[in-house]
Design an enzyme around this catalytic site. Structure first.
Site, PDB file in Angstrom:
ATOM      1  N   TYR A  12       0.825  -1.208   0.000  1.00 20.21           N
ATOM      2  CA  TYR A  12       0.000   0.000   0.000  1.00 20.21           C
ATOM      3  C   TYR A  12       0.853   1.249   0.000  1.00 20.21           C
ATOM      4  O   TYR A  12       2.065   1.190   0.231  1.00 20.21           O
ATOM      5  CB  TYR A  12      -0.952   0.004   1.199  1.00 20.21           C
ATOM      6  CG  TYR A  12      -0.294   0.302   2.529  1.00 20.21           C
ATOM      7  CD1 TYR A  12      -0.420   1.553   3.123  1.00 20.21           C
ATOM      8  CD2 TYR A  12       0.461  -0.670   3.186  1.00 20.21           C
ATOM      9  CE1 TYR A  12       0.176   1.827   4.349  1.00 20.21           C
ATOM     10  CE2 TYR A  12       1.065  -0.403   4.407  1.00 20.21           C
ATOM     11  CZ  TYR A  12       0.925   0.845   4.980  1.00 20.21           C
ATOM     12  OH  TYR A  12       1.527   1.125   6.189  1.00 20.21           O
TER      13      TYR A  12
ATOM     14  N   ARG B 215       8.359   3.971  -4.818  1.00 23.36           N
ATOM     15  CA  ARG B 215       8.314   3.039  -3.685  1.00 23.36           C
ATOM     16  C   ARG B 215       7.272   1.955  -3.899  1.00 23.36           C
ATOM     17  O   ARG B 215       7.492   0.784  -3.559  1.00 23.36           O
ATOM     18  CB  ARG B 215       8.046   3.800  -2.380  1.00 23.36           C
ATOM     19  CG  ARG B 215       8.216   2.925  -1.148  1.00 23.36           C
ATOM     20  CD  ARG B 215       8.170   3.732   0.130  1.00 23.36           C
ATOM     21  NE  ARG B 215       6.864   4.318   0.372  1.00 23.36           N
ATOM     22  CZ  ARG B 215       6.570   5.067   1.440  1.00 23.36           C
ATOM     23  NH1 ARG B 215       7.506   5.346   2.330  1.00 23.36           N
ATOM     24  NH2 ARG B 215       5.365   5.569   1.604  1.00 23.36           N
TER      25      ARG B 215
ATOM     26  N   ARG C 250      -7.675 -20.522  -0.729  1.00 24.99           N
ATOM     27  CA  ARG C 250      -6.579 -20.335   0.213  1.00 24.99           C
ATOM     28  C   ARG C 250      -5.502 -21.401   0.069  1.00 24.99           C
ATOM     29  O   ARG C 250      -5.756 -22.599   0.214  1.00 24.99           O
ATOM     30  CB  ARG C 250      -7.115 -20.333   1.646  1.00 24.99           C
ATOM     31  CG  ARG C 250      -6.086 -19.920   2.694  1.00 24.99           C
ATOM     32  CD  ARG C 250      -6.674 -19.970   4.103  1.00 24.99           C
ATOM     33  NE  ARG C 250      -5.772 -19.388   5.078  1.00 24.99           N
ATOM     34  CZ  ARG C 250      -4.733 -20.038   5.615  1.00 24.99           C
ATOM     35  NH1 ARG C 250      -4.496 -21.287   5.278  1.00 24.99           N
ATOM     36  NH2 ARG C 250      -3.965 -19.423   6.509  1.00 24.99           N
TER      37      ARG C 250
ATOM     38  N   HIS D 295      -0.879 -21.364   0.583  1.00 28.33           N
ATOM     39  CA  HIS D 295       0.244 -20.495   0.906  1.00 28.33           C
ATOM     40  C   HIS D 295       1.041 -20.091  -0.326  1.00 28.33           C
ATOM     41  O   HIS D 295       1.573 -18.980  -0.385  1.00 28.33           O
ATOM     42  CB  HIS D 295       1.169 -21.167   1.926  1.00 28.33           C
ATOM     43  CG  HIS D 295       0.632 -21.128   3.324  1.00 28.33           C
ATOM     44  ND1 HIS D 295      -0.455 -21.872   3.728  1.00 28.33           N
ATOM     45  CD2 HIS D 295       1.012 -20.408   4.412  1.00 28.33           C
ATOM     46  CE1 HIS D 295      -0.715 -21.634   5.003  1.00 28.33           C
ATOM     47  NE2 HIS D 295       0.166 -20.743   5.446  1.00 28.33           N
TER      48      HIS D 295
ATOM     49  N   LYS E 236       6.638  -1.758   1.714  1.00 25.40           N
ATOM     50  CA  LYS E 236       5.457  -1.244   2.434  1.00 25.40           C
ATOM     51  C   LYS E 236       4.305  -2.228   2.268  1.00 25.40           C
ATOM     52  O   LYS E 236       3.423  -2.068   1.426  1.00 25.40           O
ATOM     53  CB  LYS E 236       5.079   0.150   1.926  1.00 25.40           C
ATOM     54  CG  LYS E 236       4.161   0.931   2.875  1.00 25.40           C
ATOM     55  CD  LYS E 236       4.037   2.362   2.419  1.00 25.40           C
ATOM     56  CE  LYS E 236       3.109   3.190   3.310  1.00 25.40           C
ATOM     57  NZ  LYS E 236       3.654   3.367   4.679  1.00 25.40           N
TER      58      LYS E 236
ATOM     59  N   GLU F 214      13.425   2.863  13.318  1.00 25.87           N
ATOM     60  CA  GLU F 214      12.416   3.858  12.954  1.00 25.87           C
ATOM     61  C   GLU F 214      11.248   3.765  13.910  1.00 25.87           C
ATOM     62  O   GLU F 214      11.344   3.125  14.953  1.00 25.87           O
ATOM     63  CB  GLU F 214      11.960   3.637  11.505  1.00 25.87           C
ATOM     64  CG  GLU F 214      11.389   2.248  11.242  1.00 25.87           C
ATOM     65  CD  GLU F 214      11.038   2.013   9.790  1.00 25.87           C
ATOM     66  OE1 GLU F 214      10.893   2.986   9.036  1.00 25.87           O
ATOM     67  OE2 GLU F 214      10.904   0.837   9.396  1.00 25.87           O
TER      68      GLU F 214
ATOM     69  N   LEU G 143      11.666   1.456   6.399  1.00 25.68           N
ATOM     70  CA  LEU G 143      10.943   1.861   5.204  1.00 25.68           C
ATOM     71  C   LEU G 143      11.494   3.209   4.758  1.00 25.68           C
ATOM     72  O   LEU G 143      11.615   4.125   5.576  1.00 25.68           O
ATOM     73  CB  LEU G 143       9.445   1.997   5.507  1.00 25.68           C
ATOM     74  CG  LEU G 143       8.568   2.359   4.303  1.00 25.68           C
ATOM     75  CD1 LEU G 143       8.441   1.175   3.362  1.00 25.68           C
ATOM     76  CD2 LEU G 143       7.187   2.811   4.760  1.00 25.68           C
TER      77      LEU G 143
END
Length: 289
Positions: free
Chosen positions: A35, A54, A106, A108, A153, A185, A209
């Site tokens: 995101y 990014r 579903r 993995h 991110k 951070e 990040l």
């Protein structure tokens, strides 16, 4: 004019209350997605070149491939349309872009190659915290328990959430994360400190990040001949901090005047912090992409 509440999901603009994604979406079951959050001032998006770069890196890092017609630049254009649809061309707002690996049974391992990513984009009114910017915030130190690719991110934010909740329960604004005896951070911010007269922050590697405000501030500091030393602040150096501030898309340059219930420096925003606040505010006010 009152703002509306229109969002974008997989090619459609619709009221937020009507927006739907599958319960088998991998963002829901695995946090398998990435995101971005962009700052908007009077309809102008700030630092899109950094955000687009990014987002591209995050997508590549987790191996999500967009459809030919999609790109970070197109998502930003959709965001501009949403700002108009929601009557958010005046004042401040945020633009949220989320991409997941899509919906599939579903498992993995990755779903079939023809599984389309899920695209969700929204905008919201935003009000900066003027009081904290002026008087300073408080923070706590907290162990950095995140995975080894913090430079991406992703939606996997549970360690950040737990640390942020600990900070909230202790009456603090943010948690300063410490890994291997150095400051990395915050849970949603980058930290800068002044140690022995030198402006220090953690280098851009896999442990942090690369914050957009961090990147912009780096350019502004260079233009002002302010030397930025990307040498991590050691935990043992924390008592030597004479100034401390954090940066982020929704925090700008925010002074930290108290850490773990102890004053930082003189217990008030420092001179260098104030200077960087001013130049960032000027950059934000100038608008542009």
């Amino acid at each position: 004019m009152q703002p509306k509440d229109i969002v974008y999901v997989n090619g459609s603009f619709l009221p937020r209350a009507e927006a739907r994604v599958s319960v088998e979406d991998r963002g829901f079951v695995f946090g398998d997605g990435v995101y971005e959050v962009l700052r908007v001032i009077n309809g102008s998006l700030f630092a899109t070149r950094f955000h687009n770069r990014r987002l591209e890196k995050s997508l590549a890092g987790v191996r999500i491939e967009l459809r030919d017609e999609d790109s970070p630049a197109r998502f930003v254009d959709i965001g501009r349309q949403l700002l108009k649809e929601n009557n958010l061309l005046a004042g401040e707002a945020t633009l949220y872009i989320q991409v997941t690996r899509g919906a599939a049974t579903r498992a993995h391992f990755f779903p079939p190659p023809d599984t389309a990513p899920t695209i969700y984009i929204s905008v919201a009114r935003f009000t900066p915290s003027a009081d904290l910017a002026e008087n300073g915030a408080t923070a706590i130190t907290h162990p950095d328990l995140r995975w080894g690719r913090c430079d991406l991110k992703t939606l996997n934010l549970l360690p950040n959430i737990l640390a942020a909740q600990t900070a909230k329960e202790r009456g603090a604004f943010e948690a300063m994360l410490i890994r291997d005896d150095v400051v990395t951070e915050g849970t949603r911010t980058n930290f800068f400190g002044v140690v022995n007269g030198s402006l220090r922050t953690h280098p851009c590697d896999t442990h942090i990040l690369p914050g957009i405000t961090r990147s912009v501030l780096g350019e502004l500091a260079t233009a002002l001949n302010i030397e930025l030393d990307e040498t991590p602040i050691k935990a043992s150096e924390i008592p030597k901090l004479t100034e401390l501030f954090l940066t982020g898309t929704t925090t700008d340059v925010m002074p930290v005047v108290k850490l773990d219930d102890k004053p930082v420096g003189k217990g008030k925003p420092g001179e260098l912090t104030r200077k960087l606040q001013r130049v960032l505010a000027e950059s934000l006010a100038s608008g542009g992409d």
